[in-house]
Design an enzyme around this catalytic site. Sequence first.
Site, PDB file in Angstrom:
ATOM      1  N   GLU A 109       8.309   1.364  11.654  1.00  0.00           N
ATOM      2  CA  GLU A 109       9.388   2.346  11.448  1.00  0.00           C
ATOM      3  C   GLU A 109       8.718   3.708  11.514  1.00  0.00           C
ATOM      4  O   GLU A 109       8.036   4.116  10.572  1.00  0.00           O
ATOM      5  CB  GLU A 109      10.032   2.140  10.070  1.00  0.00           C
ATOM      6  CG  GLU A 109      10.722   0.812   9.900  1.00  0.00           C
ATOM      7  CD  GLU A 109      12.010   0.706  10.694  1.00  0.00           C
ATOM      8  OE1 GLU A 109      12.641   1.747  10.955  1.00  0.00           O
ATOM      9  OE2 GLU A 109      12.361  -0.414  11.083  1.00  0.00           O
ATOM     10  N   LYS A 150       0.865  -1.188   0.000  1.00  0.00           N
ATOM     11  CA  LYS A 150       0.000   0.000   0.000  1.00  0.00           C
ATOM     12  C   LYS A 150       0.901   1.236   0.000  1.00  0.00           C
ATOM     13  O   LYS A 150       1.429   1.651   1.038  1.00  0.00           O
ATOM     14  CB  LYS A 150      -0.871  -0.015   1.260  1.00  0.00           C
ATOM     15  CG  LYS A 150      -2.228   0.647   1.131  1.00  0.00           C
ATOM     16  CD  LYS A 150      -2.204   2.103   0.796  1.00  0.00           C
ATOM     17  CE  LYS A 150      -2.006   3.032   1.960  1.00  0.00           C
ATOM     18  NZ  LYS A 150      -1.885   4.446   1.538  1.00  0.00           N
ATOM     19  N   CYS A 168      13.001  10.658   7.964  1.00  0.00           N
ATOM     20  CA  CYS A 168      12.666  10.232   9.333  1.00  0.00           C
ATOM     21  C   CYS A 168      13.822  10.489  10.283  1.00  0.00           C
ATOM     22  O   CYS A 168      13.610  10.779  11.451  1.00  0.00           O
ATOM     23  CB  CYS A 168      12.269   8.769   9.333  1.00  0.00           C
ATOM     24  SG  CYS A 168      13.503   7.698   8.579  1.00  0.00           S
ATOM     25  N   GLU A 191       7.902  16.133  15.917  1.00  0.00           N
ATOM     26  CA  GLU A 191       8.478  15.959  14.581  1.00  0.00           C
ATOM     27  C   GLU A 191       7.796  16.932  13.617  1.00  0.00           C
ATOM     28  O   GLU A 191       6.577  16.890  13.454  1.00  0.00           O
ATOM     29  CB  GLU A 191       8.261  14.522  14.102  1.00  0.00           C
ATOM     30  CG  GLU A 191       8.917  14.251  12.763  1.00  0.00           C
ATOM     31  CD  GLU A 191       8.664  12.830  12.271  1.00  0.00           C
ATOM     32  OE1 GLU A 191       7.499  12.386  12.308  1.00  0.00           O
ATOM     33  OE2 GLU A 191       9.625  12.187  11.829  1.00  0.00           O
TER      34      GLU A 191
HETATM   35  P1  NAD Z   1       1.535   8.540   7.792  1.00  0.00           P
HETATM   36  O1  NAD Z   1       1.655   7.795   9.062  1.00  0.00           O
HETATM   37  O2  NAD Z   1       0.512   9.584   7.674  1.00  0.00           O
HETATM   38  O3  NAD Z   1       1.250   7.521   6.578  1.00  0.00           O
HETATM   39  C1  NAD Z   1       2.097   6.430   6.308  1.00  0.00           C
HETATM   40  C2  NAD Z   1       1.319   5.390   5.516  1.00  0.00           C
HETATM   41  O4  NAD Z   1       0.261   4.911   6.335  1.00  0.00           O
HETATM   42  C3  NAD Z   1       0.662   5.927   4.255  1.00  0.00           C
HETATM   43  O5  NAD Z   1       0.698   4.932   3.247  1.00  0.00           O
HETATM   44  C4  NAD Z   1      -0.768   6.161   4.691  1.00  0.00           C
HETATM   45  O6  NAD Z   1      -1.681   6.073   3.617  1.00  0.00           O
HETATM   46  C5  NAD Z   1      -0.968   5.000   5.653  1.00  0.00           C
HETATM   47  N1  NAD Z   1      -2.030   5.202   6.639  1.00  0.00           N
HETATM   48  C6  NAD Z   1      -2.594   6.369   7.054  1.00  0.00           C
HETATM   49  N2  NAD Z   1      -3.560   6.113   7.968  1.00  0.00           N
HETATM   50  C7  NAD Z   1      -3.598   4.774   8.135  1.00  0.00           C
HETATM   51  C8  NAD Z   1      -4.355   3.900   8.973  1.00  0.00           C
HETATM   52  N3  NAD Z   1      -5.296   4.368   9.798  1.00  0.00           N
HETATM   53  N4  NAD Z   1      -4.117   2.577   8.914  1.00  0.00           N
HETATM   54  C9  NAD Z   1      -3.151   2.091   8.102  1.00  0.00           C
HETATM   55  N5  NAD Z   1      -2.408   2.860   7.281  1.00  0.00           N
HETATM   56  C10 NAD Z   1      -2.620   4.192   7.312  1.00  0.00           C
HETATM   57  O7  NAD Z   1       2.995   9.062   7.505  1.00  0.00           O
HETATM   58  P2  NAD Z   1       3.453  10.015   6.337  1.00  0.00           P
HETATM   59  O8  NAD Z   1       2.976  11.378   6.696  1.00  0.00           O
HETATM   60  O9  NAD Z   1       3.092   9.418   5.032  1.00  0.00           O
HETATM   61  O10 NAD Z   1       5.041   9.915   6.465  1.00  0.00           O
HETATM   62  C11 NAD Z   1       5.771  10.678   7.323  1.00  0.00           C
HETATM   63  C12 NAD Z   1       6.074   9.920   8.596  1.00  0.00           C
HETATM   64  O11 NAD Z   1       6.775   8.707   8.288  1.00  0.00           O
HETATM   65  C13 NAD Z   1       6.999  10.684   9.500  1.00  0.00           C
HETATM   66  O12 NAD Z   1       6.539  10.571  10.821  1.00  0.00           O
HETATM   67  C14 NAD Z   1       8.339   9.988   9.335  1.00  0.00           C
HETATM   68  O13 NAD Z   1       9.213  10.130  10.408  1.00  0.00           O
HETATM   69  C15 NAD Z   1       7.898   8.580   9.148  1.00  0.00           C
HETATM   70  N6  NAD Z   1       8.968   7.792   8.521  1.00  0.00           N
HETATM   71  C16 NAD Z   1       9.653   6.888   9.267  1.00  0.00           C
HETATM   72  C17 NAD Z   1      10.710   6.165   8.711  1.00  0.00           C
HETATM   73  C18 NAD Z   1      11.510   5.183   9.517  1.00  0.00           C
HETATM   74  O14 NAD Z   1      12.254   4.409   8.940  1.00  0.00           O
HETATM   75  N7  NAD Z   1      11.390   5.165  10.826  1.00  0.00           N
HETATM   76  C19 NAD Z   1      11.047   6.366   7.373  1.00  0.00           C
HETATM   77  C20 NAD Z   1      10.330   7.308   6.639  1.00  0.00           C
HETATM   78  C21 NAD Z   1       9.284   8.005   7.230  1.00  0.00           C
END
Ligand code: NAD
Length: 507
Positions: free
Chosen positions: A277, A202, A311, A411
């Site tokens: 992550e 996804k 991240c 963040e």
């Molecule tokens: P997000 O949590 O909003 O979304 C991440 C993914 O989850 C997307 O595909 C989104 O469609 C999906 N999603 C949203 N709501 C959901 C739900 N209720 N159930 C299941 N899936 C759902 O994050 P974002 O804004 O897309 O990305 C930024 C975040 O990702 C930041 O917090 C960043 O730190 C984190 N990140 C972490 C790492 C790591 O390796 N730790 C790497 C990259 C990004």
Amino acid sequence: MPLDISALAPSQPAAQAFLARGDHPMLLGDRWVPSASGQWMQAVNPATGEVLGRFPDGDATDADRAVAVARAAFGSGAWAGLTPSARAKVLWRAAELIEQHIDELAELETLDQGKPYWVGRYAEIPGAAEQFRFFAGQAQRIEGQTLPTSINYQPAGKQLFAYTMKQPVGVVAAIVPWNSPLVLTAMKLAPALAAGCCVVLKPAEDTSLTALRLGELLCEAGLPPGVLNIVTGRGDVVGAALAAHPDVDKISFTGSTAVGRAVLAAAGGNLKKVTLELGGKSPVVVMPDADIDAAIEGAANAIFFNSGQVCVAGSRLYVHREVFDRVVHGVAEIARGLKLGHGLDPATKIGPLVSPKQAQRVHRYVQQALADGAEALAGGNPEGPLGPHGTFIEPTVLVQVRPDMACVREEIFGPVVVATPVDSLEEALALANDSIYGLAASVWTSDLSTAHRAAALLKSGTVWINCHLMFDASLPIGGVQQSGWGRESGQAAVENFLELKTVCAVV
Ligand code: NAD
């Protein structure tokens, strides 16, 4: 403040041809299909607001269909039943195909996500290829152990022979964010496939195009039908359906801590295995004995690379008071010199944030910090995000911040660093560790003891010494505390997708 961003077209014929298709269906088994509802979402270039094409707006029905296809493929043994060498060949071929299409993929990533072309071309897309190459090797190193036992009640004249074997966990749902779409997707797919799992992917709704193109390349690499399925759509619809799905065995999630928590709760129904992550607020500690010029450049790169949408971005800067002014003014000078622009413009150093929503969010954090007494040495314009689509944020350096301010604790996920002077390593470590997160940290020093003491004491999944943002498929990455569970990359990553079975035989 005006910022002139003109539309730029990709130069690669393959990227042009991909975009010319207009509609980009999703992958179910060996078919590329629209959503069951027939609804579509738009892919938008965040630099300009131009529509790049459409992809399916999937829902729970699509998630169900994809899980059923993945389950059937897993049950058939068409993938897990192959020899490790045969699986490795497909993964290695995937790496080669990514490299053959590197310019095309980098252009598509820039158009869909906004990042400067060079970020994709020289860091992230090669990184994605390396994931497949590294895990091609790991596919052939999935080993159990023979176990000496001390059981003394086996039947007379018999012996015990005990061993472990590792087996694929089953059907995996891989949920990916928008900041580095292709490489983060590869970090899930490569180890999951190496382990023999079947996957429903996804991608993030803001950046689905390169995941769909990667799906085509994986099919071309020889992945059997149904081993990889891709369902595009909204997180709270498709992502939530996958997280709660009773026939998904494992969730591999990368995204925000808040959504990670929701995924964990949803996964409880059938007690899925979960790796998370999540977010970070990574500290950069600069001691006075460091190579200060290198530290200034490193600290600037740690926060401004990919517009801070990383991240592990170095978003909190703790600098010894003796060198504080030199370092923060050095970082601010770099910030002011970074050219904002369209990612396909070779002069661009800072692209847009992924969406107007994200840019507004970052802008609010900066304005709140200024209202609370912070001072901006760079950035901080009060008028709102820049550019035709309202997505550009100037690189921002904030000083005069306090540990309780939101800009220090939360963040921001944009090009914003907060800087604080410290009087000792102990103070720097105490402030660095004063966070709910623990994803990464860096320490800049020429003293070995300082470096390794900091490495041991920083609460963090990764510590870099005299560097930041060093990634490799061989280096595990992941968080402690609320930055997540488990690790990606490295040998440990394939374990996320394996179950350990104990066999004990009387022979
Ligand atoms: P997000 O949590 O909003 O979304 C991440 C993914 O989850 C997307 O595909 C989104 O469609 C999906 N999603 C949203 N709501 C959901 C739900 N209720 N159930 C299941 N899936 C759902 O994050 P974002 O804004 O897309 O990305 C930024 C975040 O990702 C930041 O917090 C960043 O730190 C984190 N990140 C972490 C790492 C790591 O390796 N730790 C790497 C990259 C990004």
